[in-house]
Design an enzyme around this catalytic site. Structure first.
Site, mmCIF file in Angstrom:
data_model
loop_
_atom_site.group_PDB
_atom_site.id
_atom_site.type_symbol
_atom_site.label_atom_id
_atom_site.label_comp_id
_atom_site.label_asym_id
_atom_site.label_seq_id
_atom_site.Cartn_x
_atom_site.Cartn_y
_atom_site.Cartn_z
ATOM 1 C CG HIS A 34 -67.348 30.538 0.378
ATOM 2 N ND1 HIS A 34 -67.800 29.237 0.566
ATOM 3 C CD2 HIS A 34 -66.186 30.430 -0.314
ATOM 4 C CE1 HIS A 34 -66.942 28.393 0.033
ATOM 5 N NE2 HIS A 34 -65.958 29.089 -0.516
ATOM 6 C CG HIS A 38 -63.274 33.196 -2.854
ATOM 7 N ND1 HIS A 38 -62.273 32.780 -2.010
ATOM 8 C CD2 HIS A 38 -64.041 32.102 -3.093
ATOM 9 C CE1 HIS A 38 -62.412 31.476 -1.762
ATOM 10 N NE2 HIS A 38 -63.489 31.048 -2.405
HETATM 11 P P1 AMP Z 1 -63.626 27.342 -1.569
HETATM 12 O O1 AMP Z 1 -62.611 26.523 -2.281
HETATM 13 O O2 AMP Z 1 -64.262 28.370 -2.455
HETATM 14 O O3 AMP Z 1 -64.661 26.476 -0.841
HETATM 15 O O4 AMP Z 1 -62.816 28.164 -0.487
HETATM 16 C C1 AMP Z 1 -62.976 28.034 0.897
HETATM 17 C C2 AMP Z 1 -62.134 29.107 1.531
HETATM 18 O O5 AMP Z 1 -62.418 29.138 2.916
HETATM 19 C C3 AMP Z 1 -60.622 28.892 1.385
HETATM 20 O O6 AMP Z 1 -60.061 30.002 0.697
HETATM 21 C C4 AMP Z 1 -60.145 28.793 2.820
HETATM 22 O O7 AMP Z 1 -58.885 29.384 3.021
HETATM 23 C C5 AMP Z 1 -61.237 29.512 3.587
HETATM 24 N N1 AMP Z 1 -61.386 29.103 4.987
HETATM 25 C C6 AMP Z 1 -61.518 27.853 5.472
HETATM 26 N N2 AMP Z 1 -61.624 27.879 6.813
HETATM 27 C C7 AMP Z 1 -61.597 29.179 7.178
HETATM 28 C C8 AMP Z 1 -61.676 29.860 8.434
HETATM 29 N N3 AMP Z 1 -61.795 29.201 9.592
HETATM 30 N N4 AMP Z 1 -61.611 31.215 8.430
HETATM 31 C C9 AMP Z 1 -61.472 31.897 7.271
HETATM 32 N N5 AMP Z 1 -61.398 31.310 6.053
HETATM 33 C C10 AMP Z 1 -61.450 29.965 6.010
#
Ligand code: AMP
Length: 139
Positions: free
Chosen positions: A99, A101
């Site tokens: 993903h 951001h």
């Molecule tokens: P990372 O540290 O780059 O893996 O970030 C993962 C991101 O996914 C975090 O910012 C979380 O807040 C977000 N996240 C986790 N579960 C969900 C969800 N169900 N819907 C939207 N965002 C999510």
């Protein structure tokens, strides 16, 4: 992939605030936003890392990232963003489904630049590091 929260969002098994969609990508609001409009762009298929993303999806990926940024720009009245990928656990990747951001930025929002993420100064000189990289390029 089973037990992947982002795959569940793709399959509509978990709700999300989806703001853009294309054939192979989905963009939705981060559930724990660090800024207003904090958005995640993901491939619909399960690729763990950016490096796993097939090259042929590159153009579509850039397109949806630009569309999201323009939409957020219009909606939230800013042209400034921090775009970032936490690639792997040492970089802080918590969800093992690639993903990107998109974090809209605002005047005096208290945030810093991407340089503040890490400050692990190398012991080697730039030339030494460059030689290591150049050698790797030949293999
Ligand atoms: P990372 O540290 O780059 O893996 O970030 C993962 C991101 O996914 C975090 O910012 C979380 O807040 C977000 N996240 C986790 N579960 C969900 C969800 N169900 N819907 C939207 N965002 C999510």
């Amino acid at each position: 992939m089973e037990n992947c929260v982002f795959c569940k969002i793709v399959k509509k098994e978990i709700d999300a605030y989806i703001i853009e969609e294309s054939n192979n990508f989905l963009a939705f609001l981060d559930i724990h936003p660090h800024t207003p409009g904090h958005t995640l762009v993901i491939p619909k298929d399960h690729y763990e890392r950016f490096l796993d993303l097939p090259i042929n999806l590159g153009e579509e990926f850039v397109k949806i990232v630009k569309e999201c940024s323009l939409l957020l720009s219009r909606a939230l009245k800013t042209k400034d963003f921090t775009l970032g990928i936490n690639e792997g656990p040492y970089a802080g990747q918590a969800v093992n489904h690639f993903h990107l951001h998109i974090m809209p930025r605002f005047k005096n929002d208290g945030g810093k630049s991407i340089h503040s993420v890490v400050f692990n100064q190398p012991k080697e000189s730039l030339e030494e590091i460059y030689l290591v990289i150049s050698k790797a390029k030949q293999t």
